[in-house]
Design a protein around this motif. Structure first.
Motif, PDB file in Angstrom:
ATOM      1  N   GLY A  38      74.411  77.638  47.639  1.00 41.82           N
ATOM      2  CA  GLY A  38      74.055  78.663  48.609  1.00 41.82           C
ATOM      3  C   GLY A  38      73.788  80.016  47.970  1.00 41.82           C
ATOM      4  N   TRP A  39      74.401  80.281  46.850  1.00 44.27           N
ATOM      5  CA  TRP A  39      74.208  81.563  46.190  1.00 44.27           C
ATOM      6  C   TRP A  39      72.828  81.684  45.556  1.00 44.27           C
ATOM      7  CZ3 TRP A  39      73.442  81.222  40.925  1.00 44.27           C
ATOM      8  CH2 TRP A  39      73.799  80.018  40.318  1.00 44.27           C
ATOM      9  N   LEU A  40      72.103  80.574  45.434  1.00 40.68           N
ATOM     10  CA  LEU A  40      70.749  80.616  44.885  1.00 40.68           C
ATOM     11  C   LEU A  40      69.705  80.974  45.934  1.00 40.68           C
ATOM     12  CD1 LEU A  40      70.703  77.494  42.532  1.00 40.68           C
ATOM     13  CD2 LEU A  40      70.765  79.893  41.865  1.00 40.68           C
ATOM     14  N   LYS A  41      70.045  80.818  47.201  1.00 45.01           N
ATOM     15  CA  LYS A  41      69.096  81.115  48.271  1.00 45.01           C
ATOM     16  C   LYS A  41      68.954  82.631  48.416  1.00 45.01           C
ATOM     17  CE  LYS A  41      70.116  76.987  50.939  1.00 45.01           C
ATOM     18  NZ  LYS A  41      70.586  76.466  52.217  1.00 45.01           N
ATOM     19  N   PRO A  42      67.723  83.097  48.572  1.00 42.28           N
ATOM     20  CA  PRO A  42      67.537  84.539  48.758  1.00 42.28           C
ATOM     21  C   PRO A  42      68.060  84.971  50.131  1.00 42.28           C
ATOM     22  CG  PRO A  42      65.452  83.387  48.964  1.00 42.28           C
ATOM     23  CD  PRO A  42      66.470  82.368  48.535  1.00 42.28           C
ATOM     24  N   ASP A  43      68.597  86.159  50.182  1.00 40.62           N
ATOM     25  CA  ASP A  43      69.135  86.706  51.419  1.00 40.62           C
ATOM     26  C   ASP A  43      68.028  87.463  52.158  1.00 40.62           C
ATOM     27  OD1 ASP A  43      70.764  87.597  53.437  1.00 40.62           O
ATOM     28  OD2 ASP A  43      71.795  89.102  52.212  1.00 40.62           O
ATOM     29  N   PRO A  44      67.558  86.961  53.294  1.00 38.28           N
ATOM     30  CA  PRO A  44      66.456  87.626  54.003  1.00 38.28           C
ATOM     31  C   PRO A  44      66.865  89.017  54.515  1.00 38.28           C
ATOM     32  CG  PRO A  44      67.324  85.829  55.324  1.00 38.28           C
ATOM     33  CD  PRO A  44      67.984  85.750  53.978  1.00 38.28           C
ATOM     34  N   LEU A  45      68.145  89.193  54.824  1.00 39.95           N
ATOM     35  CA  LEU A  45      68.619  90.485  55.296  1.00 39.95           C
ATOM     36  C   LEU A  45      68.509  91.537  54.195  1.00 39.95           C
ATOM     37  CD1 LEU A  45      69.835  91.871  57.747  1.00 39.95           C
ATOM     38  CD2 LEU A  45      72.091  91.250  56.899  1.00 39.95           C
TER      39      LEU A  45
END
Length: 61
Positions: free
Chosen positions: A3-10
């Motif tokens: 999950g830490w690899l996914k970019p944060d859209p916020l």
């Protein structure tokens, strides 16, 4: 797991919002009120997306 690899859209939207506000500030200082108004309107649209995303995350969490 990753999950830490996914970019944060916020985080991405927050950067865009801050960049638009800075561009608007520079346009205002240069006396270009039309550009200032356009950039401010764009930043308000980004802010709406940010608040919607925060609400969705609040409901999903």
């Amino acid at each position: 797991m990753f999950g830490w690899l996914k970019p944060d859209p916020l985080k991405k939207l927050s950067k865009q919002y801050n960049a638009k506000l800075e561009q608007a500030m520079h346009a205002q200082r240069n006396g270009d009120m039309r550009l200032f108004a356009d950039l401010t309107a764009e930043s308000e649209e980004i802010w709406k997306k940010i608040t919607e995303l925060k609400q969705q995350q609040g409901l999903n969490s």
